[in-house]
Design a protein around this motif. Structure first.
Motif, PDB file in Angstrom:
ATOM      1  N   ASN A   1      39.639 -37.604 -34.765  1.00  0.00           N
ATOM      2  CA  ASN A   1      40.176 -37.239 -36.077  1.00  0.00           C
ATOM      3  C   ASN A   1      41.629 -36.772 -36.001  1.00  0.00           C
ATOM      4  O   ASN A   1      42.435 -37.081 -36.877  1.00  0.00           O
ATOM      5  CB  ASN A   1      39.283 -36.179 -36.727  1.00  0.00           C
ATOM      6  CG  ASN A   1      38.032 -36.811 -37.314  1.00  0.00           C
ATOM      7  OD1 ASN A   1      38.089 -37.477 -38.347  1.00  0.00           O
ATOM      8  ND2 ASN A   1      36.910 -36.666 -36.629  1.00  0.00           N
ATOM      9  N   GLU A   2      41.974 -36.031 -34.947  1.00  0.00           N
ATOM     10  CA  GLU A   2      43.376 -35.630 -34.768  1.00  0.00           C
ATOM     11  C   GLU A   2      44.252 -36.864 -34.531  1.00  0.00           C
ATOM     12  O   GLU A   2      45.339 -36.981 -35.089  1.00  0.00           O
ATOM     13  CB  GLU A   2      43.486 -34.659 -33.587  1.00  0.00           C
ATOM     14  CG  GLU A   2      43.017 -33.255 -33.911  1.00  0.00           C
ATOM     15  CD  GLU A   2      44.067 -32.457 -34.647  1.00  0.00           C
ATOM     16  OE1 GLU A   2      45.140 -32.206 -34.094  1.00  0.00           O
ATOM     17  OE2 GLU A   2      43.817 -32.084 -35.814  1.00  0.00           O
TER      18      GLU A   2
ATOM     19  N   ALA B   1      30.912 -49.281 -40.858  1.00  0.00           N
ATOM     20  CA  ALA B   1      31.679 -48.037 -41.017  1.00  0.00           C
ATOM     21  C   ALA B   1      31.178 -47.405 -42.307  1.00  0.00           C
ATOM     22  O   ALA B   1      31.438 -47.921 -43.397  1.00  0.00           O
ATOM     23  CB  ALA B   1      33.171 -48.335 -41.121  1.00  0.00           C
ATOM     24  N   THR B   2      30.431 -46.325 -42.176  1.00  0.00           N
ATOM     25  CA  THR B   2      29.867 -45.676 -43.369  1.00  0.00           C
ATOM     26  C   THR B   2      29.545 -44.212 -43.048  1.00  0.00           C
ATOM     27  O   THR B   2      29.769 -43.754 -41.928  1.00  0.00           O
ATOM     28  CB  THR B   2      28.604 -46.429 -43.858  1.00  0.00           C
ATOM     29  OG1 THR B   2      28.197 -45.889 -45.114  1.00  0.00           O
ATOM     30  CG2 THR B   2      27.442 -46.304 -42.870  1.00  0.00           C
ATOM     31  N   GLY B   3      29.042 -43.489 -44.074  1.00  0.00           N
ATOM     32  CA  GLY B   3      28.630 -42.095 -43.841  1.00  0.00           C
ATOM     33  C   GLY B   3      29.795 -41.158 -43.589  1.00  0.00           C
ATOM     34  O   GLY B   3      29.700 -40.242 -42.784  1.00  0.00           O
ATOM     35  N   PHE B   4      30.893 -41.369 -44.317  1.00  0.00           N
ATOM     36  CA  PHE B   4      32.102 -40.583 -44.067  1.00  0.00           C
ATOM     37  C   PHE B   4      32.026 -39.166 -44.639  1.00  0.00           C
ATOM     38  O   PHE B   4      32.970 -38.394 -44.466  1.00  0.00           O
ATOM     39  CB  PHE B   4      33.332 -41.277 -44.677  1.00  0.00           C
ATOM     40  CG  PHE B   4      33.681 -42.603 -44.043  1.00  0.00           C
ATOM     41  CD1 PHE B   4      33.055 -43.035 -42.881  1.00  0.00           C
ATOM     42  CD2 PHE B   4      34.657 -43.413 -44.607  1.00  0.00           C
ATOM     43  CE1 PHE B   4      33.387 -44.255 -42.295  1.00  0.00           C
ATOM     44  CE2 PHE B   4      35.009 -44.627 -44.031  1.00  0.00           C
ATOM     45  CZ  PHE B   4      34.370 -45.046 -42.872  1.00  0.00           C
ATOM     46  N   GLY B   5      30.946 -38.830 -45.341  1.00  0.00           N
ATOM     47  CA  GLY B   5      30.876 -37.517 -45.968  1.00  0.00           C
ATOM     48  C   GLY B   5      32.042 -37.347 -46.929  1.00  0.00           C
ATOM     49  O   GLY B   5      32.420 -38.279 -47.637  1.00  0.00           O
TER      50      GLY B   5
ATOM     51  N   SER C   1      38.250 -40.587 -41.805  1.00  0.00           N
ATOM     52  CA  SER C   1      37.197 -41.415 -41.198  1.00  0.00           C
ATOM     53  C   SER C   1      37.528 -42.902 -41.297  1.00  0.00           C
ATOM     54  O   SER C   1      37.117 -43.691 -40.445  1.00  0.00           O
ATOM     55  CB  SER C   1      35.857 -41.139 -41.879  1.00  0.00           C
ATOM     56  OG  SER C   1      35.527 -39.788 -41.770  1.00  0.00           O
ATOM     57  N   ALA C   2      38.251 -43.301 -42.343  1.00  0.00           N
ATOM     58  CA  ALA C   2      38.646 -44.715 -42.469  1.00  0.00           C
ATOM     59  C   ALA C   2      39.516 -45.119 -41.285  1.00  0.00           C
ATOM     60  O   ALA C   2      39.336 -46.186 -40.695  1.00  0.00           O
ATOM     61  CB  ALA C   2      39.398 -44.938 -43.777  1.00  0.00           C
ATOM     62  N   MET C   3      40.465 -44.250 -40.926  1.00  0.00           N
ATOM     63  CA  MET C   3      41.327 -44.560 -39.781  1.00  0.00           C
ATOM     64  C   MET C   3      40.540 -44.501 -38.478  1.00  0.00           C
ATOM     65  O   MET C   3      40.704 -45.355 -37.596  1.00  0.00           O
ATOM     66  CB  MET C   3      42.510 -43.574 -39.734  1.00  0.00           C
ATOM     67  CG  MET C   3      43.476 -43.819 -38.605  1.00  0.00           C
ATOM     68  SD  MET C   3      44.254 -45.462 -38.668  1.00  0.00           S
ATOM     69  CE  MET C   3      45.698 -45.133 -39.710  1.00  0.00           C
TER      70      MET C   3
ATOM     71  N   THR D   1      40.396 -36.977 -52.795  1.00  0.00           N
ATOM     72  CA  THR D   1      41.483 -36.006 -52.963  1.00  0.00           C
ATOM     73  C   THR D   1      42.574 -36.290 -51.931  1.00  0.00           C
ATOM     74  O   THR D   1      43.582 -35.594 -51.890  1.00  0.00           O
ATOM     75  CB  THR D   1      40.989 -34.547 -52.798  1.00  0.00           C
ATOM     76  OG1 THR D   1      40.231 -34.453 -51.606  1.00  0.00           O
ATOM     77  CG2 THR D   1      40.166 -34.100 -53.980  1.00  0.00           C
ATOM     78  N   ALA D   2      42.334 -37.295 -51.073  1.00  0.00           N
ATOM     79  CA  ALA D   2      43.340 -37.804 -50.134  1.00  0.00           C
ATOM     80  C   ALA D   2      43.879 -36.749 -49.171  1.00  0.00           C
ATOM     81  O   ALA D   2      45.082 -36.638 -48.950  1.00  0.00           O
ATOM     82  CB  ALA D   2      44.477 -38.486 -50.900  1.00  0.00           C
ATOM     83  N   LYS D   3      42.956 -35.982 -48.618  1.00  0.00           N
ATOM     84  CA  LYS D   3      43.328 -35.083 -47.523  1.00  0.00           C
ATOM     85  C   LYS D   3      43.122 -35.862 -46.227  1.00  0.00           C
ATOM     86  O   LYS D   3      42.082 -36.492 -46.050  1.00  0.00           O
ATOM     87  CB  LYS D   3      42.408 -33.857 -47.498  1.00  0.00           C
ATOM     88  CG  LYS D   3      42.512 -32.937 -48.711  1.00  0.00           C
ATOM     89  CD  LYS D   3      41.456 -31.837 -48.601  1.00  0.00           C
ATOM     90  CE  LYS D   3      41.530 -30.854 -49.751  1.00  0.00           C
ATOM     91  NZ  LYS D   3      40.454 -29.851 -49.722  1.00  0.00           N
ATOM     92  N   ILE D   4      44.110 -35.835 -45.352  1.00  0.00           N
ATOM     93  CA  ILE D   4      43.941 -36.460 -44.030  1.00  0.00           C
ATOM     94  C   ILE D   4      43.817 -35.303 -43.053  1.00  0.00           C
ATOM     95  O   ILE D   4      44.809 -34.629 -42.751  1.00  0.00           O
ATOM     96  CB  ILE D   4      45.148 -37.342 -43.664  1.00  0.00           C
ATOM     97  CG1 ILE D   4      45.414 -38.384 -44.749  1.00  0.00           C
ATOM     98  CG2 ILE D   4      44.908 -38.032 -42.332  1.00  0.00           C
ATOM     99  CD1 ILE D   4      46.689 -39.195 -44.529  1.00  0.00           C
TER     100      ILE D   4
END
Ligand code: FES
Length: 449
Positions: A95-96, A332-336, A342-344, A65-68
């Motif tokens: 994350n911030e 890099a995994t388990g991003f929920g 989490s990608a960044m 859903t592309a929420k950052i």
């Protein structure tokens, strides 16, 4: 049906690996995590190659859903209680910072990807205490967060909202395509095996000093044992026209809570979260559509799609060294449900680790971390699902044209009527009706009868 991101973007084809090559760093996986990691490695002067089994962005990046956002459901109050303020702060800061980093990159490169800063809110229709606690915990950790007694523009009564300011949303594929332009990416190249500093693919071998596994669920069972400490969940999204468009993004914390995310004149309504392989009755899209018609009479569905997410027992991604055995492998995994942010986060942490830079935030995401008691309980529950799934492979195979045992570790696959797929309840591999592989960690198709 295609996601709106796929329908709205044309991504150019890239060539496959032309044969054997050497590189300093190899990134396996051309989703957002892989592409961003490769981008920052290249910025750091490291010769980097990305291998993608299909097309870039063809995995979960196109289904988000592309929420950052640093708002990841109810998390900060729990992190403070279970990990203490230092680690909770590391999680919040990472994350911030990721949101700021996206904005910086998008502005610097003038990327036209619908990036908008906006608040992200949690809501409840029955609970107030948890929302207040979450707001207090987040504020304590330096996030601009508050509890407000308002409906915030939602079309139903809520007890209040926990609002995080300055979060963001964007178009993931427009962004991905632009960033990937600067990189060496080979598409339609499947990595079959990795041994120390060499990846064997169906197109040739890649020798690399550093190898990053960023293809959603790691396909190597040993070392790392990620299959034993992660499972996958699915959730659905429908795009609506004719609905009221809120300014903020929302996520319900109650059972069956919905996600609201504006995209231009459309509203993306999400929900129906369930463990992969546990959706025998189906009806998740129908449920969302029914809710949409109640909330926005006269609205029209224009698209629907679903996402698959890797879930860790403590709800913190695994980002860092893959295992103790190979110190030059990274994961890099388990991003929920929080793949974009989490990608960044993972791109920044992995680049720091590979280039030997200080990165205090890395500790909280380390795959080698100790689990809390609560998380260990989740692990036991995951183990029970796996045992049940494995036992199922002895049952009669039914009348499908395939042998419905998962080629990953043999669990009995379950039919998912919503997607017309066979899904594995153990670790989340998926196959279409013909038995062709849709999602890993399995690497091969199902056997035919
Ligand atoms: Fe592991 Fe199916 S995904 S057994």
């Amino acid at each position: 049906m295609k996601s709106i991101w796929t329908a709205e973007t044309k991504i150019r084809n890239r060539e496959s690996l032309p044969g054997d090559i050497d590189t300093e760093a190899l990134v396996i996986g051309g989703g957002l995590a892989g592409i961003l990691t490769a981008y920052y490695l290249k910025q750091a002067g490291i010769d980097t190659v990305v291998l993608e089994a299909d097309r870039i962005g063809s995995g979960q990046t196109k289904n988000t859903t592309a929420k950052i956002t640093s708002q990841h459901g109810l998390i900060y109050d729990r992190l403070l209680r279970t990990l203490g303020s230092k680690k909770a702060e590391q999680y919040a800061r990472a994350n911030e910072n990721a949101i700021d980093e996206y904005e910086k990159l998008i502005r610097e490169k003038e990327i036209d990807c619908d990036f908008v800063r906006c608040p992200a809110c949690l809501y409840s229709r029955e609970e107030e205490t948890l929302l207040k606690r979450e707001a207090e915990a987040a504020a304590k950790l330096g996030i601009k967060a508050s509890f407000e007694q308002t409906d915030g523009g939602l079309p139903f009564y809520v007890t209040g909202i926990t609002k995080f300011e300055d979060q963001a949303r964007f178009h993931p594929l427009k962004f991905l395509e632009r960033i990937a332009e600067e990189l060496t990416v080979y598409e339609r190249t499947t990595v079959l095996k990795v041994e120390s500093g060499r990846a064997k693919t169906d197109r040739g071998n890649v020798t690399a000093r550093q190898i990053v596994f960023a293809a959603h669920f790691p396909f190597m069972n040993i070392p790392g044992y990620y299959f034993a400490r992660m499972y996958q969940e699915r959730s659905c999204v429908i795009a609506l026209e004719g609905a009221d468009i809120p300014e903020s993004m929302y996520l319900g914390i109650d059972k069956n809570g919905l996600s609201f995310r504006p995209h231009g004149e459309k509203l993306l309504l999400g929900g129906g979260s369930h463990r992969t392989g546990v959706n025998k009755k189906g009806g998740q899209y129908e449920y969302l559509l029914k809710q949409a018609r109640i909330l926005y009479p006269g609205c029209k569905e224009t698209a629907h799609w679903s996402a698959q997410d890797c879930m860790t027992p403590d709800r913190i991604p695994y980002i860092g060294r893959f295992s103790n055995r190979y110190t030059d492998w990274y994961v890099a995994t388990g991003f929920g449900k929080w793949g974009m942010t989490s990608a960044m986060v993972s791109a920044r942490i992995l680049t720091a680790l590979i280039t030997g830079r200080e990165c205090p935030e890395a500790a909280v995401f380390s795959p080698a971390r100790h689990l809390t008691v609560q998380a260990a309980g989740q692990l036991v529950c995951h183990g029970a699902h796996t045992v049940k799934g494995l036992a199922g492979h002895l049952l009669p195979a039914g009348d499908a044209g395939i042998i419905p045992n998962c080629p990953h570790m043999g669990c009995r696959l379950k039919y998912n009527p919503d997607e017309e797929s066979f899904d594995c309840p153990c670790h989340g591999s998926r196959f279409d009706k013909e038995g062709r592989l849709l999602d890993g960690p399995a690497q091969t198709d199902c056997r035919k009868k």
